[in-house]
Motif scaffolding. Sequence first.
Motif, mmCIF file in Angstrom:
data_model
loop_
_atom_site.group_PDB
_atom_site.id
_atom_site.type_symbol
_atom_site.label_atom_id
_atom_site.label_comp_id
_atom_site.label_asym_id
_atom_site.label_seq_id
_atom_site.Cartn_x
_atom_site.Cartn_y
_atom_site.Cartn_z
ATOM 1 N N ALA A 304 32.627 43.129 39.343
ATOM 2 C CA ALA A 304 33.443 41.918 39.255
ATOM 3 C C ALA A 304 33.201 41.153 37.960
ATOM 4 N N LEU A 313 40.692 39.204 37.447
ATOM 5 C CA LEU A 313 40.345 38.373 38.597
ATOM 6 C C LEU A 313 40.595 36.891 38.353
ATOM 7 N N ARG A 314 40.559 36.485 37.096
ATOM 8 C CA ARG A 314 40.775 35.054 36.862
ATOM 9 C C ARG A 314 42.208 34.652 37.207
ATOM 10 N N TYR A 318 39.282 33.734 40.493
ATOM 11 C CA TYR A 318 37.868 34.066 40.696
ATOM 12 C C TYR A 318 36.962 33.159 39.858
ATOM 13 N N PHE A 321 36.557 30.044 41.742
ATOM 14 C CA PHE A 321 35.679 30.261 42.891
ATOM 15 C C PHE A 321 34.214 30.180 42.461
#
Length: 450
Positions: A304, A313-314, A318, A321
């Motif tokens: 990740a 993922l951004r 993420y 998060f």
Amino acid sequence: MAFHDALQAAAAIAARAPSSHNCQPWGVGWATDAVTRRTAAALLAAGEPGGRAAESPDGRSAGTAAGAPDGRLGGTPDGTPDGSGRVPSRRSEYLVLALDRARELTALPAHATEMLLSCGSHGEILARALAAQGWRADGVRLLGPGATGGAPPFGGDRWPRAWEPLCLLRLSPAPAPPGDLAALRETVGARHTNRGPYRPEAIDPGVLARLASSATESALLRAQQAPGAPVAVRHLVGAPERAALAELVARHGGRDFAHRAAWRETHAYIRRDEAEAARAGDGFTLGQLFGELSPPRRLGMRAALAPATMRLLRHAGYDRFLARQLAAAVRRSPAAVALCFDGSDGSDASGRPGNPAGPGDFGGFGGRTPDAGSVLRAGAALAGYWLAATRAGLVLHPVSVLLQHEDVRDACERRLALPGRALFLSRLGYAVTAFPSSHRRSPSHALRRV
């Protein structure tokens, strides 16, 4: 104790100084031959109004020791190569604290300040360890551009090309209280970043007051202290202050992960496992970032956090998060600490720490960006504070992301009503669980005879 032995012991302790990403961007040159010592003495005398005259390289004040071909320390305990004669006793020794440009972080302009903080912390611990062995710093001069006429400042070819000299120290024999070195070695060995949860219990105000005063006691720069403390310590202990800090982290803490160049540089310091970290001698493992992880979770986190994955993922949030996780840790911590300047200093418009107004001037605020000498002083203050916190049983976890981007730092200073430009911001408390310490390079990598 012979200076060679004292320096070796001090360097081993100072190698554990704090640095961003555990990059260890420092170097230390020891002036050993007659020409180099004469240069060092002259430079120090020139920046020391009313100070003692430069020493001549006679048997009392200069030596002719040679080291390994690359200048690394070696040879017999008295500082001479095997088979050679002894170096004559010396009244004083000279060290040059440098920034190793080959090891600095460069992805963000704010990293320039972080590198100087790291070097100042290293220099402070080194000076304390030498003082504990009977060698006290009694002269210091900032070495900015032009101080040495643009030539290699010391040692000719033995001065590493990537090293930028920061300050020159003169050390002279002085009484050392018994037990100081062992106590310092224990404290420095116990000091490390703890990113885990902290106990909710409040920190006694008397402890906080002693921590604040510890930031003004410098072994590195005591010979050139300006009146008053150049660095202000602000503790955030009230619920509204801590809530405001947590909100800032939740809002801006993902900037680290979303900034491609910065995250790529950070990720380059994440080591696959303990074995790789031990070989590299720098950076950190996932365990030092997140605590103990199961093998499946370790694999998942490694995937990740890879820059290519993070870019994808951004888009799913993420980075936000991860920022909320850090904010929750900040909110549950009993305190935070900020080290700030009471004002701002003169520098150019580049945003990099600039030069003070004159040789050896470690103060003087006129512009927005702190000068290099003032940041070194702040690094020394940081080392003093962190060691005092460690002795009090407290741990720290820097929240650097709030200071690495100008807009976020400005918002942080306003929202928290900080007394000036913030240079260091961290969680503070009593750890619930111990976190592993990070690996360090051999002290010999950062030491050279010049």
